[in-house]
Design a protein around this motif. Structure first.
Motif, PDB file in Angstrom:
ATOM      1  N   ILE A   1       0.842  -1.202   0.000  1.00  0.00           N
ATOM      2  CA  ILE A   1       0.000   0.000   0.000  1.00  0.00           C
ATOM      3  C   ILE A   1       0.878   1.253   0.000  1.00  0.00           C
ATOM      4  N   ILE A   2       1.944   1.219   0.827  1.00  0.00           N
ATOM      5  CA  ILE A   2       2.821   2.402   0.896  1.00  0.00           C
ATOM      6  C   ILE A   2       3.620   2.545  -0.393  1.00  0.00           C
ATOM      7  N   ILE A   3       4.041   1.403  -0.948  1.00  0.00           N
ATOM      8  CA  ILE A   3       4.822   1.472  -2.194  1.00  0.00           C
ATOM      9  C   ILE A   3       3.960   2.059  -3.315  1.00  0.00           C
ATOM     10  N   GLY A   4       2.652   1.795  -3.287  1.00  0.00           N
ATOM     11  CA  GLY A   4       1.751   2.394  -4.273  1.00  0.00           C
ATOM     12  C   GLY A   4       1.832   3.908  -4.230  1.00  0.00           C
ATOM     13  N   THR A   5       1.860   4.447  -3.017  1.00  0.00           N
ATOM     14  CA  THR A   5       1.958   5.906  -2.870  1.00  0.00           C
ATOM     15  C   THR A   5       3.336   6.396  -3.333  1.00  0.00           C
ATOM     16  N   MET A   6       4.377   5.605  -2.998  1.00  0.00           N
ATOM     17  CA  MET A   6       5.726   6.001  -3.414  1.00  0.00           C
ATOM     18  C   MET A   6       5.847   5.978  -4.940  1.00  0.00           C
ATOM     19  N   LEU A   7       5.117   5.031  -5.561  1.00  0.00           N
ATOM     20  CA  LEU A   7       5.158   4.923  -7.027  1.00  0.00           C
ATOM     21  C   LEU A   7       4.609   6.194  -7.677  1.00  0.00           C
ATOM     22  N   ALA A   8       3.596   6.779  -7.029  1.00  0.00           N
ATOM     23  CA  ALA A   8       2.976   7.979  -7.602  1.00  0.00           C
ATOM     24  C   ALA A   8       3.978   9.130  -7.716  1.00  0.00           C
ATOM     25  N   VAL A   9       4.969   9.165  -6.817  1.00  0.00           N
ATOM     26  CA  VAL A   9       5.928  10.284  -6.867  1.00  0.00           C
ATOM     27  C   VAL A   9       7.321   9.804  -7.289  1.00  0.00           C
ATOM     28  N   ASP A  10       7.379   8.573  -7.843  1.00  0.00           N
ATOM     29  CA  ASP A  10       8.708   8.004  -8.100  1.00  0.00           C
ATOM     30  C   ASP A  10       9.454   8.634  -9.277  1.00  0.00           C
ATOM     31  N   ARG A  11       8.710   9.132 -10.272  1.00  0.00           N
ATOM     32  CA  ARG A  11       9.399   9.563 -11.498  1.00  0.00           C
ATOM     33  C   ARG A  11      10.530  10.596 -11.251  1.00  0.00           C
ATOM     34  N   PRO A  12      10.248  11.718 -10.566  1.00  0.00           N
ATOM     35  CA  PRO A  12      11.349  12.683 -10.379  1.00  0.00           C
ATOM     36  C   PRO A  12      12.510  12.092  -9.592  1.00  0.00           C
ATOM     37  N   LEU A  13      12.196  11.237  -8.602  1.00  0.00           N
ATOM     38  CA  LEU A  13      13.275  10.626  -7.813  1.00  0.00           C
ATOM     39  C   LEU A  13      14.093   9.684  -8.697  1.00  0.00           C
ATOM     40  N   ASP A  14      13.383   8.955  -9.581  1.00  0.00           N
ATOM     41  CA  ASP A  14      14.053   8.012 -10.473  1.00  0.00           C
ATOM     42  C   ASP A  14      14.974   8.752 -11.450  1.00  0.00           C
TER      43      ASP A  14
END
Ligand code: ASP
Length: 241
Positions: free
Chosen positions: A200-213
């Motif tokens: 569930i938390i990784i789902g939220t992290m995925l939403a903002v992952d692009r700039p970090l990636d």
């Protein structure tokens, strides 16, 4: 007959994959809704702090640690290095993939830095696959964030386990977008978190992952190029001419 069978199987798997990819945004939306419903809107503030922490960590690594390594091991000016690598860094930033950036990294390291073909064609492909320090840093911070959201206090032994498994997971991560995020499961499993809570938390992290990636991929390829320069120098090559 076999050819038709495997070809149809391939088409079927591609259709399923396309279907899943099209559903992904809805899945992420569902996961975020669940997190917001259980943890409140405060989760957005936590996510903001999580992103800031990772961006600061990556900045320290790329702008302080890597230049120091380059300077102390080769004696060359790190600014020259950044200038030489600018187009590879921009490509990594826009593609979020070390593998897709590899040809540009090779070109910059050979043409602009002057590393020989022998050294660059050994160090860079290996670096693009296993040397991902941006990803390792990201995974450590990501697991600490997950443990804080879950309200779990990590013991010292668990923190050391996180460091070691994050390093191994970063070595195993593919040089493609968001590979590092998927590998976080390996680290969370190693410290005994339940996959269902973590997902569930990784789902939220995925939403903002692009700039970090984008940023961590840039760190990954820059450290590969620093590695190539250090090895080339140790081989007696004359660089940055
Ligand atoms: N996108 C990164 C890379 O290609 C891997 C990651 O997701 O951390 O280097």
């Amino acid at each position: 007959v076999l050819y038709t069978f495997f070809d149809s199987l391939f088409q079927l798997i591609m259709k399923i994959t396309e279907f899943i990819i099209r559903l992904a945004p809805f899945g992420v939306f569902g996961l975020i809704t669940k997190v917001v419903a259980t943890s409140g809107l405060g989760i957005f503030l936590s996510i903001g702090k999580y992103m800031l922490t990772i961006l600061i960590g990556l900045s320290i690594h790329i702008f302080i640690i890597l230049p120091l390594i380059l300077f102390f091991l080769t004696g060359y000016n790190p600014i020259l290095h950044f200038k030489a690598m600018a187009s590879a860094m921009a490509t990594a930033f826009s593609t979020s993939s070390s593998s897709a950036t590899l040809p540009v990294t090779m070109k910059c390291v050979r043409r602009n830095i002057g590393v020989s073909n022998e050294t660059s064609s050994f160090v860079l492909p290996m670096g693009a696959t296993i040397n991902m320090d941006g990803t390792a840093l990201y995974e450590c911070a990501g697991v600490i964030f997950i443990s804080q959201v879950l309200g779990i206090d990590l013991s010292l032994t668990q923190q050391i386990t996180v460091i070691i498994t994050a390093l191994l997971a970063s070595i195993g991560a593919a040089g493609i977008p968001s590979a590092g995020l998927v590998m976080i499961f390996i680290v969370t499993q190693a410290v005994g978190f339940k996959d269902t809570d973590v997902a569930i938390i990784i789902g939220t992290m995925l939403a903002v992952d692009r700039p970090l990636d984008m940023f961590r991929t840039m760190v990954n390829i820059t450290s590969d190029s620093v590695g190539a320069a250090v090895i080339a120098k140790s081989e007696g090559e004359n660089l940055y001419n």
